[in-house]
Motif scaffolding. Structure first.
Motif, PDB file in Angstrom:
ATOM      1  N   GLN A  86      10.153  97.250  44.570  1.00 42.68           N
ATOM      2  CA  GLN A  86      10.143  95.955  43.894  1.00 42.68           C
ATOM      3  C   GLN A  86       8.906  95.131  44.249  1.00 42.68           C
ATOM      4  OE1 GLN A  86      14.046  94.164  43.717  1.00 42.68           O
ATOM      5  NE2 GLN A  86      13.225  92.125  44.033  1.00 42.68           N
TER       6      GLN A  86
ATOM      7  N   VAL B  57       5.941  95.683  42.023  1.00 43.03           N
ATOM      8  CA  VAL B  57       6.031  95.064  40.700  1.00 43.03           C
ATOM      9  C   VAL B  57       5.839  93.555  40.789  1.00 43.03           C
ATOM     10  CG1 VAL B  57       7.544  94.664  38.715  1.00 43.03           C
ATOM     11  CG2 VAL B  57       7.536  96.897  39.843  1.00 43.03           C
TER      12      VAL B  57
ATOM     13  N   VAL C  17      13.351  97.366  36.936  1.00 43.28           N
ATOM     14  CA  VAL C  17      12.299  97.449  37.968  1.00 43.28           C
ATOM     15  C   VAL C  17      11.710  98.858  38.023  1.00 43.28           C
ATOM     16  CG1 VAL C  17      11.805  97.259  40.438  1.00 43.28           C
ATOM     17  CG2 VAL C  17      13.275  95.563  39.327  1.00 43.28           C
TER      18      VAL C  17
ATOM     19  N   GLN D 164       9.348  99.651  35.134  1.00 37.49           N
ATOM     20  CA  GLN D 164       7.983  99.123  35.304  1.00 37.49           C
ATOM     21  C   GLN D 164       7.183  99.982  36.280  1.00 37.49           C
ATOM     22  OE1 GLN D 164       6.415  96.793  33.660  1.00 37.49           O
ATOM     23  NE2 GLN D 164       8.050  95.671  32.620  1.00 37.49           N
ATOM     24  N   LEU D 165       7.817 100.425  37.362  1.00 38.50           N
ATOM     25  CA  LEU D 165       7.137 101.309  38.317  1.00 38.50           C
ATOM     26  C   LEU D 165       6.752 102.633  37.652  1.00 38.50           C
ATOM     27  CD1 LEU D 165       9.385 100.737  41.451  1.00 38.50           C
ATOM     28  CD2 LEU D 165       6.932 100.260  41.325  1.00 38.50           C
TER      29      LEU D 165
ATOM     30  N   ARG E 297       3.848 102.151  35.303  1.00 39.65           N
ATOM     31  CA  ARG E 297       2.636 101.924  36.109  1.00 39.65           C
ATOM     32  C   ARG E 297       2.051 103.264  36.563  1.00 39.65           C
ATOM     33  NH1 ARG E 297       1.184 101.066  41.416  1.00 39.65           N
ATOM     34  NH2 ARG E 297      -0.259  99.325  41.810  1.00 39.65           N
TER      35      ARG E 297
ATOM     36  N   LEU F  94       5.100  91.818  33.082  1.00 34.92           N
ATOM     37  CA  LEU F  94       4.914  92.832  34.123  1.00 34.92           C
ATOM     38  C   LEU F  94       4.116  94.026  33.611  1.00 34.92           C
ATOM     39  CD1 LEU F  94       8.421  92.756  35.854  1.00 34.92           C
ATOM     40  CD2 LEU F  94       6.309  91.643  36.601  1.00 34.92           C
TER      41      LEU F  94
ATOM     42  N   HIS G   1       0.198  94.653  35.173  1.00 35.98           N
ATOM     43  CA  HIS G   1      -0.076  95.808  36.028  1.00 35.98           C
ATOM     44  C   HIS G   1      -0.904  96.892  35.348  1.00 35.98           C
ATOM     45  CE1 HIS G   1       2.189  94.493  39.457  1.00 35.98           C
ATOM     46  NE2 HIS G   1       3.237  94.228  38.701  1.00 35.98           N
TER      47      HIS G   1
END
Length: 542
Positions: free
Chosen positions: A24, A27, A133, A136-137, A140, A197, A201
């Motif tokens: 987390q 992010v 979460v 998003q990781l 990325r 987000l 990123h």
């Protein structure tokens, strides 16, 4: 555990209240939080005003008004203008695959024989805090080319190939809040969280490799909502010293009100938009929802509402004509089929996909959607045949010779039967989908189709509409709340038999049945099943 991510000067106005998730901190960096804070400060309140405008329009339609083209924006529809332009890596979108933002799905989708992968935070994702979460990781890592996955049961490794598909992120619709992030004590729009987000990123890395921050925008109901997105994009580009038009978006035309404002939506977003998309399943749901009080607009069994029906054919052709006039691509809809293990059954699946895609390509669409990598080759073959080697899309097909498409065509009632087997199938699909969704899975294979929230919405809204207007089934049975409740009990037992006692007892089928009964027998049609579903989804997180 609650944690505040605001600086003292911001008076702790942005708070994360979700449980701690591994990664987390990667992010929610200080810079990402500051950007999200600013977006919420500038734009979150306006979302409430836009949702209130939706409610006001719906009240007028409920009272008898029918949707129509806006007289006050005729000059935009009649004007000679085009969008800013389409980047090189978005010119050819003949096949796109969609799916949720879990790690294995992302790798398989980016490696599939497609041009674009739409990574979905919306209808195919049940937005638990962990999924949001981790999504998003995962993206990325995908943007940086470092994403990998090892299957825990087989040890099989998944990695990105050399030249993966172009990545587009679909954010949540404006109606969906995320209760895990509060701004001034109120849940923020999920759309702003997803956008902020992903952009923060990844924009630098995407631009460095010749792509860009690309987004799919769902559930728009009109040009004022498009104007809100245009302001968010313009502010973001200025804040990060990017040229105007760097952010690119594709808007789904998946609500009935929006089909009457396609020119206006393109105009408001003309600096950033590159395409519109026929989000057909949500569009059918929206037809039911918008016209719910109109007894002459009741739809038949879901399986009979196909793209060759007059109101859907008009929608597809108008989208192509409108987009191509403005220099934008016109994307086709979803093939929700999944490959069958039986060879003969699979041949029939591919034949149906082929027919569907031929209809879209013939209408002039520039590309289409599939839900499974196993359908990519079939869809690609169809569009290759229509687009040919001399073009990358069908922007040259203007449909200028078509007669103007009238509001009456877009609203035309749909022929077909309401059958008991169709109603029972609706119940089983909605039950199984809801059970999966509140358990954290928003993309579910059911009876040979990849179901997401839109198809479950059609299933439950159809039955609500039949009850509301006292319709009868083809066998003469009156559709009442009592009949629905009887069938629900019987179909819950059938689902238990289909999935097995162990799966049933460890699942959340009873909760799903209770929720389905509540929303299907309510006097007022519940706007989105994901709203009460979200309460059940998040209740089990802490």
């Amino acid at each position: 555990m609650e944690q505040s991510l605001a600086t003292e000067s911001k008076q702790q106005s942005l708070q994360i209240t979700g449980p701690d998730i591994a990664g987390q901190e990667i992010v929610f960096t200080e810079g990402a939080v500051a950007f999200l804070h600013t977006l919420c400060d500038l734009y979150a309140d306006e979302v409430e005003q836009l949702l209130e405008q939706r409610r006001e329009r719906q009240s007028r339609i409920d009272a008898g008004e029918l949707p129509d083209f806006l007289p006050q924006t005729r000059a935009i529809r009649d004007g000679q203008w085009t969008i800013r332009g389409i980047p090189a890596d978005l010119q050819d979108r003949r096949v796109e695959i969609t799916g949720p933002v879990d790690r294995k799905m992302i790798i398989n989708a980016l490696n599939a024989n497609v041009k674009v992968f739409m990574a979905d935070f919306e209808d195919s994702l049940a937005p638990s805090w962990e999924k949001v979460v981790q999504g998003q990781l995962n993206l990325r890592d995908a943007v940086r080319g470092t994403i990998s996955y090892t299957a825990p049961d087989t040890g099989k490794e998944y990695r990105l190939k050399e030249d993966p598909a172009v990545l587009i992120a679909r954010v949540r619709g404006l109606h969906l809040k995320d209760k895990h992030v509060l701004f001034n004590g109120k849940p923020i729009p999920g759309a702003l969280l997803d956008f902020a987000l992903y952009f923060y990123h990844n924009h630098h890395q995407l631009l460095a490799k010749g792509s860009g921050p690309y987004f799919y925008i769902p559930k728009l109901e009109g040009h004022l909502e498009a104007r809100w997105w245009a302001k968010v994009f313009a502010f973001t580009e200025e804040r990060f010293c990017l040229a105007p038009g760097t952010i690119k978006c594709t808007c789904l035309i998946e609500t009935l009100p929006a089909v009457f404002e396609m020119d206006e939506i393109l105009f408001e977003l003309r600096s950033n938009i590159v395409a519109l998309n026929c989000g057909r399943w949500d569009y059918i749901f929206s037809y039911i929802k918008t016209l719910k009080n109109h007894p002459d607009r009741v739809l038949p069994d879901r399986q009979q509402v196909t793209m060759d029906k007059p109101f859907l054919s008009a929608y597809s052709r108008l989208l192509v004509k409108t987009c191509h006039k403005r220099g934008a691509l016109a994307m086709g809809g979803m093939a929700a089929f999944i490959p069958a293990k039986d060879e003969e059954a699979n041949r029939q699946v591919l034949a149906r996909v082929c027919r569907d895609k031929e209809l879209e390509a013939r209408n002039g669409h520039d590309g289409t959607w599939v839900a499974h990598p196993g359908l990519a080759d079939t869809a690609m073959s169809v569009f290759n045949g229509f687009i040919g080697e001399d073009h990358v899309n069908q922007l040259h097909i203007t449909r200028d010779v078509d007669a103007p498409i009238l509001a009456s065509e877009l609203l035309k009632p749909c022929d077909g039967e309401r059958t008991e087997s169709g109603m029972r199938l609706n119940i089983r699909i909605a039950l199984q989908y809801l059970e999966a969704w509140i358990s954290g899975n928003g993309c579910v294979p059911i009876y040979g189709l990849m179901e997401d929230a839109a198809t479950a919405e059609i299933s439950r809204a159809s039955i609500w509409q039949w009850i509301h207007h006292s319709k009868s089934l083809a066998n003469g049975k009156a559709v009442t709340k009592g009949l629905f409740r009887e069938m629900l009990v019987e179909e819950l037992a059938n689902v238990k038999e289909e999935v097995g006692s162990e799966r049933f007892s460890h699942g959340r089928f009873t909760e799903a049945a209770v929720l389905l009964e509540e929303i299907t027998t309510a006097d007022e049609l519940v706007d989105f099943l994901t709203l009460p579903g979200y309460e059940l989804l998040t209740r089990s997180e802490h």
